[in-house]
Enzyme design. Structure first.
Site, short mmCIF file in Angstrom:
data_model
loop_
_atom_site.label_atom_id
_atom_site.label_comp_id
_atom_site.label_asym_id
_atom_site.label_seq_id
_atom_site.Cartn_x
_atom_site.Cartn_y
_atom_site.Cartn_z
N ARG A 61 0.87 -0.84 -0.18
CA ARG A 61 -0.01 0.12 -0.08
C ARG A 61 1.07 1.34 -0.11
O ARG A 61 0.54 2.29 -0.45
CB ARG A 61 -0.94 0.10 1.05
CG ARG A 61 -1.77 1.62 1.57
CD ARG A 61 -2.94 1.24 1.84
NE ARG A 61 -3.36 0.53 3.13
CZ ARG A 61 -2.75 0.77 4.44
NH1 ARG A 61 -2.42 2.25 4.26
NH2 ARG A 61 -3.11 -0.32 5.34
N TYR A 113 -15.52 16.95 -15.94
CA TYR A 113 -16.17 16.04 -15.90
C TYR A 113 -17.35 15.33 -14.92
O TYR A 113 -16.86 16.21 -13.55
CB TYR A 113 -15.13 14.76 -15.51
CG TYR A 113 -15.71 13.72 -15.31
CD1 TYR A 113 -15.70 12.40 -16.43
CD2 TYR A 113 -15.10 13.56 -13.94
CE1 TYR A 113 -16.49 11.67 -15.63
CE2 TYR A 113 -14.81 11.73 -13.72
CZ TYR A 113 -15.88 11.17 -14.71
OH TYR A 113 -16.39 9.67 -14.35
N ASP A 186 -6.38 18.65 -13.78
CA ASP A 186 -6.92 16.94 -14.87
C ASP A 186 -6.04 17.32 -16.33
O ASP A 186 -6.91 18.03 -17.00
CB ASP A 186 -8.16 16.97 -15.15
CG ASP A 186 -8.69 15.56 -15.02
OD1 ASP A 186 -7.93 15.22 -16.43
OD2 ASP A 186 -9.50 15.53 -15.17
N LYS A 211 -7.99 5.94 -19.63
CA LYS A 211 -8.46 6.73 -20.96
C LYS A 211 -6.77 6.61 -21.74
O LYS A 211 -6.43 5.42 -22.40
CB LYS A 211 -8.34 8.15 -20.59
CG LYS A 211 -9.33 8.38 -20.01
CD LYS A 211 -10.64 7.43 -19.95
CE LYS A 211 -12.38 7.58 -19.20
NZ LYS A 211 -11.79 7.63 -17.97
C1 LIG Z 1 -11.77 14.19 -17.70
C2 LIG Z 1 -11.44 12.97 -16.71
N1 LIG Z 1 -10.92 13.35 -15.37
C3 LIG Z 1 -11.66 11.98 -13.91
C4 LIG Z 1 -12.35 10.82 -14.58
C5 LIG Z 1 -12.21 9.93 -13.66
O1 LIG Z 1 -11.52 8.64 -13.99
P1 LIG Z 1 -11.84 7.16 -13.74
O2 LIG Z 1 -12.85 6.89 -14.18
O3 LIG Z 1 -10.45 6.62 -14.30
O4 LIG Z 1 -12.13 7.36 -12.46
C6 LIG Z 1 -12.86 10.91 -16.46
C7 LIG Z 1 -13.14 9.35 -16.73
O5 LIG Z 1 -13.95 9.43 -17.35
C8 LIG Z 1 -12.27 11.93 -16.80
O6 LIG Z 1 -13.16 11.94 -18.17
#
Ligand SMILES: Cc1ncc(COP(=O)(O)O)c(C=O)c1O
Length: 394
Positions: A61, A113, A186, A211
């Site tokens: 961890r 998001y 992000d 992604k």
């Molecule tokens: C721009 C963005 N940030 C964060 C996330 C969240 O990531 P995760 O689905 O890997 O938890 C997503 C998921 O679609 C996303 O498109």
């Protein structure tokens, strides 16, 4: 770039390009065996010769050799002091918010998001008393106006999901710094291949590695990359407590995905540019959101701060929600599915999928309309993708 051996030292003076970094960053070769890819260390615990005397790892961890290799690689790709790998993008987001004291004020994009919107707008206000202002983060004056004495964090997401709006990284980070506010970006849509937010003054980069980083729609993961060792240390301590770490198998898959990231992003960008041009000229398309199109409102800014415009786009279709749903049902090569950034092309309907967490009024105010379709352009042949879209548009 860390050196594997004397053999690579001849090139040490030259700054490696992004494609080279994807293959060599983090010196992930296994020193014990020479294996060019690191082994998957499944052990959760590590022997200690005496109490506290271990070889750098005690319990998975807090640290794991396979995950460490991945983290070294990502830190170098983003140009940060330290990277931390998580079980998902949302686990990364949840952990970086643990930096904040109860009651802190956060500024975040009103069109980001849906999951980020949910944790910032619903969960943490309830559990930690966070107060959040959702504003148009493309507008520096709107960010400035939202600043308060108790503001501690500015959250950016650029290009934004799903409208591909571009925020001014240098301007927003400088503004936040003037107010003593931490900036988290992000960087999921751009990846470090197209944009490195730390170079513009961000404090932390966040990723959904699910992604483009993983790239094959077969691993869920997330990252935080800290600009300084101190911030990296604090985030590491918080992650060790909260526990949302990436497992060794998933870490291996992410590392493997990164090897082809530069190549994949080139193809995603080229395909998306061709698809966007096609859609922009189609009579059934009201408006295309893609930063690579000259008519995109922040095209010049995207050119300044990005090395490419990415593989994501969205568009508004003539005929409203019914037309959007009929279009999605007519696709054959594109798969109607959540997520993005994989080698295969996907289509989604933000209002009822990625952004269903947003109340309709707020969604509409942010410009996420009921006729909006989002596309993740894969690495197939552009001509085949365009033919599929053309057929579904009718
Ligand atoms: C721009 C963005 N940030 C964060 C996330 C969240 O990531 P995760 O689905 O890997 O938890 C997503 C998921 O679609 C996303 O498109």
């Amino acid at each position: 770039m860390a050196r594997h051996s004397d053999k690579t030292s001849a090139g040490a003076a030259r700054k490696p390009g992004p494609g080279t970094l994807c293959i060599h960053a983090g010196a992930t070769r296994d020193p014990a065996t020479g294996a060019v890819m690191p082994p998957i260390h499944t052990s959760v615990t590590f022997a200690q010769a005496a109490v506290g005397a271990h070889q750098g790892w005690a319990y998975t961890r807090s640290g794991n050799p396979t995950r460490d290799a991945l983290e070294r690689c990502l830190a170098e790709l983003e140009g940060g002091a330290r990277a931390l790998a998580f079980a998902s993008g949302m686990a990364a987001t949840a952990t970086v918010l643990e930096l904040l004291d109860a009651g802190a004020h956060v500024i975040a994009p009103h069109d980001g998001y849906g999951g980020t919107f949910r944790i910032l707008g619903e969960v943490r206000p309830r559990s930690a008393g966070l107060r959040v202002s959702f504003v148009d983060c493309c507008d520096l004056e709107a960010i400035e106006a939202a600043m308060r004495p108790d503001t501690r964090l500015l959250w950016l997401e650029t290009p934004g999901n799903p409208l591909l709006r571009i925020q001014d990284l240098a301007g927003a980070c400088a503004l936040a710094r003037r107010h003593g506010v931490l900036t988290v970006v992000d960087n999921t849509f751009a990846t470090p291949m197209l944009q490195r937010p730390l170079e513009f003054g961000a404090d932390v980069v966040m990723h959904s590695a699910t992604k483009y980083i993983g790239g094959h729609s077969d691993v869920l993961g997330g990252f935080l990359v800290a600009a300084t060792p101190e911030l990296g240390q604090r985030l590491h301590a918080l992650r060790s407590v909260a526990g949302g770490v990436a497992g060794p198998f998933d870490s291996y898959l992410m590392l493997r995905g990164i090897k082809t990231l530069a190549l994949r992003m080139e193809r995603h960008c080229a395909n998306a540019q061709a698809v966007a041009a096609f859609l922009a000229g189609h009579p059934r398309v009201r408006r295309v959101h893609y930063p690579g199109l000259p008519q995109h409102p922040q095209h010049a800014l995207a050119q300044r701060q990005m090395r490419g415009f990415g593989g994501m786009m969205s568009f508004e279709i003539e005929g409203g929600e019914a037309a959007a749903r009929a279009f999605l049902a007519g696709l054959r090569l594109f798969t109607l599915a959540e997520s993005l950034g994989g080698v295969e092309s996907l289509a989604g309907y933000p209002a009822a999928m990625s952004h269903s967490a947003m109340p309709a009024a707020q969604r509409h105010a942010a410009g996420i309309r009921d006729d909006l379709v989002r596309l993740s352009i894969g690495i197939e042949d552009a001509g085949d993708l365009i033919a599929d879209l053309d057929a579904a548009l009718g």
